[in-house]
Scaffold this active site. Sequence first.
Site, short mmCIF file in Angstrom:
data_model
loop_
_atom_site.label_atom_id
_atom_site.label_comp_id
_atom_site.label_asym_id
_atom_site.label_seq_id
_atom_site.Cartn_x
_atom_site.Cartn_y
_atom_site.Cartn_z
N ARG A 66 0.82 -1.22 0.00
CA ARG A 66 0.00 0.00 0.00
C ARG A 66 0.85 1.27 0.00
O ARG A 66 0.38 2.33 -0.38
CB ARG A 66 -1.00 -0.03 1.16
CG ARG A 66 -2.10 -1.08 0.93
CD ARG A 66 -3.10 -1.10 2.07
NE ARG A 66 -2.53 -1.58 3.31
CZ ARG A 66 -2.57 -2.85 3.72
NH1 ARG A 66 -3.18 -3.76 3.01
NH2 ARG A 66 -2.01 -3.20 4.86
N GLU B 292 5.96 -10.32 15.97
CA GLU B 292 5.47 -10.86 17.24
C GLU B 292 5.90 -12.34 17.35
O GLU B 292 6.39 -12.79 18.37
CB GLU B 292 3.95 -10.72 17.26
CG GLU B 292 3.35 -10.91 18.63
CD GLU B 292 1.84 -10.75 18.57
OE1 GLU B 292 1.32 -10.34 17.52
OE2 GLU B 292 1.20 -11.05 19.59
P1 AMP Z 1 4.24 -2.23 11.60
O1 AMP Z 1 5.51 -2.81 11.03
O2 AMP Z 1 3.78 -2.93 12.83
O3 AMP Z 1 4.34 -0.72 11.79
O4 AMP Z 1 3.09 -2.53 10.56
C1 AMP Z 1 2.96 -1.74 9.44
C2 AMP Z 1 2.45 -2.50 8.26
O5 AMP Z 1 1.42 -3.44 8.58
C3 AMP Z 1 1.84 -1.52 7.27
O6 AMP Z 1 2.31 -1.85 5.99
C4 AMP Z 1 0.34 -1.70 7.42
O7 AMP Z 1 -0.25 -1.72 6.15
C5 AMP Z 1 0.15 -3.03 8.11
N1 AMP Z 1 -0.73 -2.95 9.32
C6 AMP Z 1 -0.35 -3.20 10.59
N2 AMP Z 1 -1.37 -3.08 11.45
C7 AMP Z 1 -2.45 -2.71 10.71
C8 AMP Z 1 -3.81 -2.41 11.03
N3 AMP Z 1 -4.29 -2.45 12.28
N4 AMP Z 1 -4.63 -2.04 10.01
C9 AMP Z 1 -4.14 -1.99 8.73
N5 AMP Z 1 -2.89 -2.27 8.38
C10 AMP Z 1 -2.02 -2.64 9.35
#
Ligand code: AMP
Length: 175
Positions: free
Chosen positions: A63, A100
């Site tokens: 995205r 995780e």
């Molecule tokens: P992070 O590495 O935990 O910051 O996760 C970021 C990536 O996971 C991004 O590319 C988001 O598109 C996806 N993502 C993580 N959590 C969500 C959520 N609650 N809703 C939508 N996309 C998420």
Amino acid sequence: MSDIQTYLKGIIRDVPDFPKPGILFKDIAPVLQSGEALRRVIDHLADHYRDQQIDRIVGIESRGFIFGTPLAYALGTGIALVRKPGKLPWKTASVSYALEYGTDTLQIHTDAVEPGQRVLIVDDLLATGGTASATMQLVQGLGAEVVGCAFVVELGFLQGRARLGGVDVHAILEY
Ligand code: AMP
């Protein structure tokens, strides 16, 4: 809240328990499907970064590509792609980071950014910051400077910002 924040909060869809139980997924598909919403998001980000002398955008699969490409067009920069393993055809640099459960890996072409370039990292959503922080490592490993990370949505309670090492982080709206 500003106009755009109120507007986007009315459009972004909450999907409980996706992709697994306990996760409240923020679905940005309705933003993409609306000409007005998409234009407002890109115009907002372009206004924010127009004077920051960005040389290149780095978009995170997948995205981040969708928002990063029209932003690159608006700013007159190119976009480089950070992808899951095995997708990029040329010479790559890789980084692995903790999830995780287990680890994940991201890759970038070794000529995707040039040493000294001012890079803006773009993704749709900042959660724990693991993905953006790994992307920062890839960009910095190639000698470029990360001048900012841009998101449409930030899940503030996960404190992902803290993992991005003091780099300027801009999200249009926060939950
Ligand atoms: P992070 O590495 O935990 O910051 O996760 C970021 C990536 O996971 C991004 O590319 C988001 O598109 C996806 N993502 C993580 N959590 C969500 C959520 N609650 N809703 C939508 N996309 C998420």
